[in-house]
Write a protein that holds these residues in place. Structure first.
Motif, PDB file in Angstrom:
ATOM      1  N   PHE A  69     153.937  49.265  -6.579  1.00  0.00           N
ATOM      2  CA  PHE A  69     155.016  49.774  -5.747  1.00  0.00           C
ATOM      3  C   PHE A  69     155.369  48.689  -4.740  1.00  0.00           C
ATOM      4  O   PHE A  69     154.597  47.750  -4.524  1.00  0.00           O
ATOM      5  CB  PHE A  69     154.571  51.046  -5.009  1.00  0.00           C
ATOM      6  N   ARG A  70     156.523  48.825  -4.112  1.00  0.00           N
ATOM      7  CA  ARG A  70     156.903  47.855  -3.092  1.00  0.00           C
ATOM      8  C   ARG A  70     157.662  48.536  -1.968  1.00  0.00           C
ATOM      9  O   ARG A  70     158.272  49.576  -2.150  1.00  0.00           O
ATOM     10  CB  ARG A  70     157.740  46.728  -3.701  1.00  0.00           C
ATOM     11  N   GLN A  71     157.595  47.910  -0.801  1.00  0.00           N
ATOM     12  CA  GLN A  71     158.311  48.431   0.359  1.00  0.00           C
ATOM     13  C   GLN A  71     158.973  47.276   1.085  1.00  0.00           C
ATOM     14  O   GLN A  71     158.289  46.380   1.602  1.00  0.00           O
ATOM     15  CB  GLN A  71     157.368  49.180   1.297  1.00  0.00           C
ATOM     16  N   SER A  78     146.529  40.101  -4.521  1.00  0.00           N
ATOM     17  CA  SER A  78     146.665  38.688  -4.171  1.00  0.00           C
ATOM     18  C   SER A  78     147.825  38.105  -4.964  1.00  0.00           C
ATOM     19  O   SER A  78     148.323  38.736  -5.895  1.00  0.00           O
ATOM     20  CB  SER A  78     145.373  37.918  -4.478  1.00  0.00           C
ATOM     21  N   GLY A  79     148.234  36.906  -4.565  1.00  0.00           N
ATOM     22  CA  GLY A  79     149.262  36.202  -5.319  1.00  0.00           C
ATOM     23  C   GLY A  79     150.636  36.216  -4.699  1.00  0.00           C
ATOM     24  O   GLY A  79     151.561  35.591  -5.218  1.00  0.00           O
ATOM     25  N   GLY A  80     150.800  36.925  -3.594  1.00  0.00           N
ATOM     26  CA  GLY A  80     152.106  36.927  -2.943  1.00  0.00           C
ATOM     27  C   GLY A  80     152.388  35.589  -2.278  1.00  0.00           C
ATOM     28  O   GLY A  80     151.534  34.710  -2.206  1.00  0.00           O
ATOM     29  N   GLY A  81     153.613  35.446  -1.796  1.00  0.00           N
ATOM     30  CA  GLY A  81     153.995  34.209  -1.127  1.00  0.00           C
ATOM     31  C   GLY A  81     155.481  34.073  -1.008  1.00  0.00           C
ATOM     32  O   GLY A  81     156.229  35.035  -1.205  1.00  0.00           O
ATOM     33  N   LEU A  82     155.900  32.862  -0.683  1.00  0.00           N
ATOM     34  CA  LEU A  82     157.310  32.538  -0.518  1.00  0.00           C
ATOM     35  C   LEU A  82     157.778  31.762  -1.742  1.00  0.00           C
ATOM     36  O   LEU A  82     157.137  30.783  -2.146  1.00  0.00           O
ATOM     37  CB  LEU A  82     157.500  31.703   0.748  1.00  0.00           C
ATOM     38  N   VAL A  93     156.720  44.066   0.618  1.00  0.00           N
ATOM     39  CA  VAL A  93     155.264  44.123   0.478  1.00  0.00           C
ATOM     40  C   VAL A  93     154.975  44.877  -0.808  1.00  0.00           C
ATOM     41  O   VAL A  93     155.491  45.977  -1.015  1.00  0.00           O
ATOM     42  CB  VAL A  93     154.601  44.819   1.680  1.00  0.00           C
ATOM     43  N   TYR A  94     154.160  44.280  -1.659  1.00  0.00           N
ATOM     44  CA  TYR A  94     153.841  44.873  -2.949  1.00  0.00           C
ATOM     45  C   TYR A  94     152.435  45.462  -2.905  1.00  0.00           C
ATOM     46  O   TYR A  94     151.481  44.804  -2.471  1.00  0.00           O
ATOM     47  CB  TYR A  94     153.931  43.811  -4.046  1.00  0.00           C
TER      48      TYR A  94
END
Length: 123
Positions: free
Chosen positions: A37-39, A7-11, A93-94
């Motif tokens: 990791f991220r993509q 959780s915690g993603g955003g713009l 995306v993390y």
């Protein structure tokens, strides 16, 4: 069964900050190395950061070193990724992941993965 929920993603605007969280449920959390990791679109998934079971050892990708900080609370079964001075190239995306096969920058040892959380950094 191990479950990981990010959780915690955003713009956020370039230069801003976000803190990602990954809540763990299942077997003993403190046994696991935890990684982020991220993509990004059109790219392969890449290593961002990892922390050992005790939090005493950490590793970062060169691209985030000095800007991102990984930490964990074994009491709360949660791992965090504090992201400062964000750049548009951090857009991705993390994913958080758990490894009981040791500390690693590579995906192979990570047996459990979350569903991912989107981070978008606008310029």
């Amino acid at each position: 069964q191990v479950q990981l929920v990010e959780s915690g993603g955003g713009l956020v605007q370039a230069g801003g900050s976000l803190r990602l969280s990954c809540a763990y449920s299942g077997r003993t959390f403190s046994k696991y190395t935890m990684g982020w990791f991220r993509q990004a679109p059109g790219k392969e998934r890449e290593f961002v950061a990892a922390t050992s079971w005790s939090g005493g050892s950490t590793a970062y990708a060169d691209s985030v070193k000095g800007r991102f900080t990984i930490s964990r609370s074994n009491a709360k079964n949660t791992v965090y990724l504090q992201m400062n001075s964000l750049k548009p190239e951090d857009t991705a995306v993390y994913y958080c992941a758990a490894s009981e096969r040791g500390f690693s920058r590579y995906e192979g040892p990570y047996d459990y993965w979350g569903q991912g959380t989107q981070v978008t950094v606008s310029s």
